[in-house]
Design a protein around this motif. Sequence first.
Motif, PDB file in Angstrom:
ATOM      1  N   VAL A 116       0.848  -1.175  -0.113  1.00 31.62           N
ATOM      2  CA  VAL A 116       0.049  -0.129  -0.016  1.00 31.62           C
ATOM      3  C   VAL A 116       0.804   1.113  -0.038  1.00 31.62           C
ATOM      4  O   VAL A 116       1.935   1.113   0.578  1.00 31.62           O
ATOM      5  N   SER A 117       0.766   2.235  -0.850  1.00 32.38           N
ATOM      6  CA  SER A 117       1.243   3.520  -0.802  1.00 32.38           C
ATOM      7  C   SER A 117       0.361   4.653  -0.238  1.00 32.38           C
ATOM      8  O   SER A 117      -0.729   4.618  -0.447  1.00 32.38           O
ATOM      9  N   LEU A 118       0.817   5.677   0.735  1.00 35.88           N
ATOM     10  CA  LEU A 118       0.312   6.529   1.238  1.00 35.88           C
ATOM     11  C   LEU A 118       0.865   7.769   1.026  1.00 35.88           C
ATOM     12  O   LEU A 118       2.166   8.068   0.944  1.00 35.88           O
ATOM     13  N   TRP A 119       0.153   9.040   0.525  1.00 39.61           N
ATOM     14  CA  TRP A 119       0.772  10.286   0.298  1.00 39.61           C
ATOM     15  C   TRP A 119       0.188  11.206   1.311  1.00 39.61           C
ATOM     16  O   TRP A 119      -1.188  11.033   1.442  1.00 39.61           O
ATOM     17  N   PHE A 120       1.250  11.956   1.976  1.00 43.41           N
ATOM     18  CA  PHE A 120       0.648  12.967   2.641  1.00 43.41           C
ATOM     19  C   PHE A 120       1.235  14.358   2.202  1.00 43.41           C
ATOM     20  O   PHE A 120       2.504  14.410   1.673  1.00 43.41           O
ATOM     21  N   ASP A 121       0.252  15.476   2.157  1.00 39.44           N
ATOM     22  CA  ASP A 121       0.900  16.701   2.079  1.00 39.44           C
ATOM     23  C   ASP A 121       0.728  17.597   3.340  1.00 39.44           C
ATOM     24  O   ASP A 121      -0.247  17.669   3.900  1.00 39.44           O
ATOM     25  N   GLU A 122       1.730  18.185   3.540  1.00 35.69           N
ATOM     26  CA  GLU A 122       1.656  19.186   4.850  1.00 35.69           C
ATOM     27  C   GLU A 122       1.176  18.738   6.068  1.00 35.69           C
ATOM     28  O   GLU A 122       0.162  19.249   6.515  1.00 35.69           O
ATOM     29  N   VAL A 123       1.881  17.619   6.397  1.00 34.92           N
ATOM     30  CA  VAL A 123       1.738  17.114   7.747  1.00 34.92           C
ATOM     31  C   VAL A 123       2.773  17.242   8.869  1.00 34.92           C
ATOM     32  O   VAL A 123       4.101  17.430   8.168  1.00 34.92           O
ATOM     33  N   PRO A 124       2.553  17.368   9.995  1.00 34.59           N
ATOM     34  CA  PRO A 124       3.506  17.303  10.959  1.00 34.59           C
ATOM     35  C   PRO A 124       4.744  16.260  10.782  1.00 34.59           C
ATOM     36  O   PRO A 124       4.042  15.185  10.889  1.00 34.59           O
ATOM     37  N   PHE A 125       6.092  16.735  10.588  1.00 27.84           N
ATOM     38  CA  PHE A 125       7.074  15.609  10.725  1.00 27.84           C
ATOM     39  C   PHE A 125       6.702  14.432  12.003  1.00 27.84           C
ATOM     40  O   PHE A 125       6.964  13.268  11.558  1.00 27.84           O
ATOM     41  N   ALA A 126       6.668  14.988  12.918  1.00 26.24           N
ATOM     42  CA  ALA A 126       6.601  14.157  14.331  1.00 26.24           C
ATOM     43  C   ALA A 126       5.298  13.060  14.023  1.00 26.24           C
ATOM     44  O   ALA A 126       5.335  11.921  14.471  1.00 26.24           O
ATOM     45  N   GLU A 127       4.349  13.489  13.269  1.00 24.77           N
ATOM     46  CA  GLU A 127       3.234  12.701  13.345  1.00 24.77           C
ATOM     47  C   GLU A 127       3.507  11.522  12.368  1.00 24.77           C
ATOM     48  O   GLU A 127       3.093  10.366  12.455  1.00 24.77           O
ATOM     49  N   VAL A 128       4.224  11.758  11.078  1.00 23.66           N
ATOM     50  CA  VAL A 128       4.638  10.938  10.245  1.00 23.66           C
ATOM     51  C   VAL A 128       5.744   9.840  10.876  1.00 23.66           C
ATOM     52  O   VAL A 128       5.505   8.730  10.770  1.00 23.66           O
ATOM     53  N   MET A 129       6.552  10.479  11.554  1.00 24.77           N
ATOM     54  CA  MET A 129       7.392   9.636  12.712  1.00 24.77           C
ATOM     55  C   MET A 129       6.714   8.408  13.376  1.00 24.77           C
ATOM     56  O   MET A 129       6.985   7.350  13.689  1.00 24.77           O
ATOM     57  N   ARG A 130       5.693   9.042  14.185  1.00 23.11           N
ATOM     58  CA  ARG A 130       4.698   8.233  15.018  1.00 23.11           C
ATOM     59  C   ARG A 130       3.949   7.182  14.016  1.00 23.11           C
ATOM     60  O   ARG A 130       4.014   5.888  14.638  1.00 23.11           O
ATOM     61  N   LEU A 131       3.435   7.706  12.937  1.00 22.85           N
ATOM     62  CA  LEU A 131       2.902   6.735  12.146  1.00 22.85           C
ATOM     63  C   LEU A 131       3.811   5.369  11.741  1.00 22.85           C
ATOM     64  O   LEU A 131       3.452   4.337  11.655  1.00 22.85           O
ATOM     65  N   LEU A 132       5.108   5.907  11.265  1.00 20.56           N
ATOM     66  CA  LEU A 132       6.009   4.791  11.185  1.00 20.56           C
ATOM     67  C   LEU A 132       6.376   3.903  12.216  1.00 20.56           C
ATOM     68  O   LEU A 132       6.371   2.724  12.031  1.00 20.56           O
ATOM     69  N   GLU A 133       6.411   4.533  13.301  1.00 16.98           N
ATOM     70  CA  GLU A 133       6.704   3.577  14.646  1.00 16.98           C
ATOM     71  C   GLU A 133       5.607   2.653  14.818  1.00 16.98           C
ATOM     72  O   GLU A 133       5.812   1.586  15.179  1.00 16.98           O
ATOM     73  N   LYS A 134       4.215   3.330  14.702  1.00 16.31           N
ATOM     74  CA  LYS A 134       3.184   2.398  14.941  1.00 16.31           C
ATOM     75  C   LYS A 134       3.191   1.298  13.901  1.00 16.31           C
ATOM     76  O   LYS A 134       2.919   0.042  14.346  1.00 16.31           O
ATOM     77  N   ALA A 135       3.259   1.671  12.712  1.00 20.26           N
ATOM     78  CA  ALA A 135       3.530   0.542  11.599  1.00 20.26           C
ATOM     79  C   ALA A 135       4.585  -0.456  11.740  1.00 20.26           C
ATOM     80  O   ALA A 135       4.292  -1.698  11.484  1.00 20.26           O
ATOM     81  N   ALA A 136       5.910  -0.326  12.460  1.00 20.18           N
ATOM     82  CA  ALA A 136       6.689  -0.971  12.550  1.00 20.18           C
ATOM     83  C   ALA A 136       6.416  -1.848  13.812  1.00 20.18           C
ATOM     84  O   ALA A 136       6.826  -3.244  13.799  1.00 20.18           O
ATOM     85  N   GLN A 137       5.379  -1.689  14.683  1.00 19.24           N
ATOM     86  CA  GLN A 137       5.105  -2.335  15.763  1.00 19.24           C
ATOM     87  C   GLN A 137       3.980  -3.327  15.281  1.00 19.24           C
ATOM     88  O   GLN A 137       3.863  -4.467  16.103  1.00 19.24           O
ATOM     89  N   ILE A 138       3.369  -3.307  14.359  1.00 15.12           N
ATOM     90  CA  ILE A 138       2.360  -4.054  13.866  1.00 15.12           C
ATOM     91  C   ILE A 138       3.028  -5.362  13.089  1.00 15.12           C
ATOM     92  O   ILE A 138       3.990  -5.314  12.087  1.00 15.12           O
ATOM     93  N   PRO A 139       2.882  -6.605  13.811  1.00 14.37           N
ATOM     94  CA  PRO A 139       3.459  -7.886  13.182  1.00 14.37           C
ATOM     95  C   PRO A 139       3.055  -8.265  11.591  1.00 14.37           C
ATOM     96  O   PRO A 139       1.885  -8.073  11.334  1.00 14.37           O
ATOM     97  N   GLY A 140       4.294  -8.221  10.890  1.00 15.50           N
ATOM     98  CA  GLY A 140       3.842  -8.469   9.554  1.00 15.50           C
ATOM     99  C   GLY A 140       4.060  -7.393   8.672  1.00 15.50           C
ATOM    100  O   GLY A 140       3.981  -7.582   7.463  1.00 15.50           O
ATOM    101  N   LEU A 141       4.100  -6.191   9.176  1.00 24.30           N
ATOM    102  CA  LEU A 141       4.240  -5.169   8.360  1.00 24.30           C
ATOM    103  C   LEU A 141       5.743  -4.635   8.018  1.00 24.30           C
ATOM    104  O   LEU A 141       6.365  -4.680   9.056  1.00 24.30           O
TER     105      LEU A 141
END
Length: 164
Positions: free
Chosen positions: A114-139
């Motif tokens: 899956v590809s996600l595109w974001f425009d003008e979102v806070p950098f910290a929120e993108v990093m939190r999303l990446l951290e959350k995605a890394a914690q989901i087994p299998g992603l």
Amino acid sequence: MNLNSIKVLAKAWFDGLQKSEQRAVLLLGTFLLMVVGYLAIWVPAAEWQKEAVQDRQRHLETLTMMKETEGQARRLAQGAVLEMGGSLLSVVSTAAQEQGLNPNRLQPEGEDTVSLWFDEVPFAEVMRLLEKAAQIPGLQIQQLVIDRSDKPGTVRARVVISRS
């Protein structure tokens, strides 16, 4: 004065004492040696032993708790893997919404990507999303492109997430 001269002076002083005074000095020296040994060796060793027993007890309690909850943890981990059996698109979308992010574009690329595109979102929120995605087994995060935007603290990002 060196050590030998001090030793000679101490011996001369001791030899100049009467026999009863020599015995008293020897007893006092023995007593002081025992006190110093007690304070320098026994007390620290007893403290160390006491702390070791407390550490052992704490670790034993942790081990007991881990053994008691092992089944529950395994069931939860298995449930998370089973949860991944659903649509990757819905899993990624839910994770983004939980972070308060709404992708400008969310596009499946085959069954497992899956590809996600974001425009003008806070950098910290993108990093939190990446951290959350890394914690989901299998992603797995396959690709990440981040560009700064005109507003300070915000970015444009493209994230490609796949199921492994």
